[in-house]
Design a protein around this motif. Structure first.
Motif, PDB file in Angstrom:
ATOM      1  N   PRO A  12       0.832  -1.212   0.000  1.00  0.00           N
ATOM      2  CA  PRO A  12       0.000   0.000   0.000  1.00  0.00           C
ATOM      3  C   PRO A  12       0.865   1.260   0.000  1.00  0.00           C
ATOM      4  O   PRO A  12       1.982   1.277   0.519  1.00  0.00           O
ATOM      5  CB  PRO A  12      -0.799  -0.120   1.305  1.00  0.00           C
ATOM      6  N   LYS A  13       0.312   2.329  -0.580  1.00  0.00           N
ATOM      7  CA  LYS A  13       1.043   3.598  -0.613  1.00  0.00           C
ATOM      8  C   LYS A  13       0.984   4.311   0.733  1.00  0.00           C
ATOM      9  O   LYS A  13       1.947   4.962   1.132  1.00  0.00           O
ATOM     10  CB  LYS A  13       0.474   4.487  -1.715  1.00  0.00           C
ATOM     11  N   ALA A  14      -0.151   4.191   1.427  1.00  0.00           N
ATOM     12  CA  ALA A  14      -0.284   4.822   2.736  1.00  0.00           C
ATOM     13  C   ALA A  14       0.539   4.058   3.767  1.00  0.00           C
ATOM     14  O   ALA A  14       0.516   2.823   3.800  1.00  0.00           O
ATOM     15  CB  ALA A  14      -1.748   4.873   3.153  1.00  0.00           C
ATOM     16  N   VAL A  15       1.249   4.784   4.623  1.00  0.00           N
ATOM     17  CA  VAL A  15       2.133   4.142   5.600  1.00  0.00           C
ATOM     18  C   VAL A  15       1.341   3.319   6.601  1.00  0.00           C
ATOM     19  O   VAL A  15       1.715   2.178   6.924  1.00  0.00           O
ATOM     20  CB  VAL A  15       2.977   5.210   6.329  1.00  0.00           C
ATOM     21  N   ASP A  16       0.213   3.865   7.120  1.00  0.00           N
ATOM     22  CA  ASP A  16      -0.569   3.129   8.116  1.00  0.00           C
ATOM     23  C   ASP A  16      -1.155   1.853   7.533  1.00  0.00           C
ATOM     24  O   ASP A  16      -1.204   0.813   8.198  1.00  0.00           O
ATOM     25  CB  ASP A  16      -1.666   4.012   8.698  1.00  0.00           C
ATOM     26  N   ALA A  17      -1.593   1.919   6.261  1.00  0.00           N
ATOM     27  CA  ALA A  17      -2.119   0.716   5.615  1.00  0.00           C
ATOM     28  C   ALA A  17      -1.022  -0.308   5.378  1.00  0.00           C
ATOM     29  O   ALA A  17      -1.234  -1.517   5.527  1.00  0.00           O
ATOM     30  CB  ALA A  17      -2.788   1.087   4.298  1.00  0.00           C
ATOM     31  N   ALA A  18       0.174   0.171   5.023  1.00  0.00           N
ATOM     32  CA  ALA A  18       1.291  -0.743   4.797  1.00  0.00           C
ATOM     33  C   ALA A  18       1.677  -1.468   6.087  1.00  0.00           C
ATOM     34  O   ALA A  18       2.012  -2.658   6.074  1.00  0.00           O
ATOM     35  CB  ALA A  18       2.490   0.027   4.249  1.00  0.00           C
ATOM     36  N   ILE A  19       1.602  -0.758   7.219  1.00  0.00           N
ATOM     37  CA  ILE A  19       1.932  -1.383   8.500  1.00  0.00           C
ATOM     38  C   ILE A  19       0.916  -2.465   8.848  1.00  0.00           C
ATOM     39  O   ILE A  19       1.274  -3.557   9.306  1.00  0.00           O
ATOM     40  CB  ILE A  19       1.987  -0.310   9.607  1.00  0.00           C
ATOM     41  N   LEU A  20      -0.373  -2.180   8.623  1.00  0.00           N
ATOM     42  CA  LEU A  20      -1.417  -3.143   8.957  1.00  0.00           C
ATOM     43  C   LEU A  20      -1.371  -4.378   8.061  1.00  0.00           C
ATOM     44  O   LEU A  20      -1.844  -5.445   8.459  1.00  0.00           O
ATOM     45  CB  LEU A  20      -2.791  -2.486   8.847  1.00  0.00           C
ATOM     46  N   CYS A  21      -0.828  -4.236   6.870  1.00  0.00           N
ATOM     47  CA  CYS A  21      -0.813  -5.348   5.923  1.00  0.00           C
ATOM     48  C   CYS A  21       0.507  -6.112   5.902  1.00  0.00           C
ATOM     49  O   CYS A  21       0.603  -7.135   5.216  1.00  0.00           O
ATOM     50  CB  CYS A  21      -1.123  -4.842   4.508  1.00  0.00           C
ATOM     51  N   TYR A  22       1.521  -5.634   6.631  1.00  0.00           N
ATOM     52  CA  TYR A  22       2.802  -6.329   6.590  1.00  0.00           C
ATOM     53  C   TYR A  22       2.776  -7.552   7.501  1.00  0.00           C
ATOM     54  O   TYR A  22       2.407  -7.485   8.674  1.00  0.00           O
ATOM     55  CB  TYR A  22       3.945  -5.404   7.015  1.00  0.00           C
ATOM     56  N   SER A  23       3.162  -8.682   6.937  1.00  0.00           N
ATOM     57  CA  SER A  23       3.198  -9.946   7.668  1.00  0.00           C
ATOM     58  C   SER A  23       4.647 -10.340   7.915  1.00  0.00           C
ATOM     59  O   SER A  23       5.410 -10.566   6.972  1.00  0.00           O
ATOM     60  CB  SER A  23       2.486 -11.044   6.871  1.00  0.00           C
ATOM     61  N   SER A  24       5.016 -10.417   9.189  1.00  0.00           N
ATOM     62  CA  SER A  24       6.381 -10.843   9.513  1.00  0.00           C
ATOM     63  C   SER A  24       6.592 -12.317   9.174  1.00  0.00           C
ATOM     64  O   SER A  24       7.717 -12.749   8.920  1.00  0.00           O
ATOM     65  CB  SER A  24       6.651 -10.605  11.004  1.00  0.00           C
ATOM     66  N   TYR A  25       5.504 -13.086   9.173  1.00  0.00           N
ATOM     67  CA  TYR A  25       5.608 -14.512   8.857  1.00  0.00           C
ATOM     68  C   TYR A  25       5.964 -14.716   7.389  1.00  0.00           C
ATOM     69  O   TYR A  25       6.792 -15.566   7.048  1.00  0.00           O
ATOM     70  CB  TYR A  25       4.288 -15.209   9.186  1.00  0.00           C
TER      71      TYR A  25
END
Length: 279
Positions: free
Chosen positions: A67-80
């Motif tokens: 995602p381009k938005a930082v907050d959306a990118a954080i919510l969608c990032y999977s460490s797994y």
């Protein structure tokens, strides 16, 4: 490939997807009643401690465009997965039929939070058994509130080795819940889920329902084999083994028009919220 503009192809895709979804959301997924579960129960579940299993659940992730938005990118990032993903929860009946599909959540969400927000626990009835893997210990209290039971493979604490009984229990549970992994694999065989770009993400919830409907219309996930029967000749005292042919589970007794499934058969992040993230 067909000399068609991308906008035209996208318009056709959206119209066809919505027409499929209109059918799939009504008859594609339905929450089986206890009687239907019992009528379609495979032999591997019968006469075991897990014969009251109502649903087998598991979560899975799909890679998406960052995602381009930082907050959306954080919510969608999977460490797994070490990438940006969308996560969904799937539930199947013991017979292998997909009975529940949640909406898509950001890949950062935990399996327990995803399960609590999906609405599947609200469908449980007293004395139901929910079978899951080791990633769902946080939903145990919610399952107990429904007077139901959560069954998971035993977990090893304090670096101790499993006992023989724990190994046997873990093997039995894993051999029964493996079918939900096979159902997820069937869904992911469709290449459209290989990678989801942002313009397609707003259709993801509909795509999951339609693909689950397609999987439910494939050959049964679990094909039962009857045990060999022995015919004893009283005169000769000879025992001859006869193999019976493979039979598939009969799901004809399931009510397709019942009202036992949740509205639209999914819940979670709405399409409007996804569109807001895209904007």
């Amino acid at each position: 490939m067909f000399g068609m503009h991308a906008h035209t192809a996208a318009t056709y895709y959206e119209k066809i997807l919505k027409s499929h979804y209109a059918v799939a959301k009504d008859v594609g997924l339905w929450w089986l009643t206890k009687e239907e579960i019992e009528d379609t129960l495979p032999e591997s579940f019968k006469n075991t401690d897990y014969s009251k299993t109502r649903v087998i659940i598991d979560a899975s992730e799909i890679r998406i465009q960052c995602p381009k938005a930082v907050d959306a990118a954080i919510l969608c990032y999977s460490s797994y997965k070490s990438s940006h993903t969308a996560k969904f929860l799937i539930g199947i009946a013991p017979c292998g039929l997909i009975t529940f599909m949640s909406r898509a959540f950001g890949g950062r969400v935990t399996d327990g939070h995803l399960t609590n927000k999906s609405g599947i626990l609200e469908l449980l009835e007293p004395h139901d058994i929910v079978m899951a893997d080791k990633g769902f210990p946080t939903i145990e209290l919610q399952v107990l509130d429904s007077n139901s039971c959560l069954v998971m493979p035993p977990m090893c604490r304090q670096k101790r080795h499993f006992s023989k009984s724990q190994n046997e229990t873990g093997y039995r549970i894993s051999s029964l819940r493996i079918h939900v992994e096979r159902a997820i694999q069937r869904i992911k065989r469709f290449g459209v889920l290989k990678f989801i770009e942002w313009p397609m993400l707003r259709h993801l919830n509909m795509m999951l329902i339609v693909l689950a409907y397609c999987v439910n219309n494939l050959d049964p996930l679990i094909a039962e084999k009857k045990v060999e029967t022995a015919d004893i000749d009283a005169n000769s005292n000879d025992v001859t083994g006869e193999e019976t042919e493979t039979t598939e589970i009969d799901v004809s007794g399931i009510d397709l028009d019942g009202d036992d499934h949740p509205e639209d058969c999914n819940c979670g992040i709405s399409d409007i919220q996804i569109q807001e993230l895209i904007d």
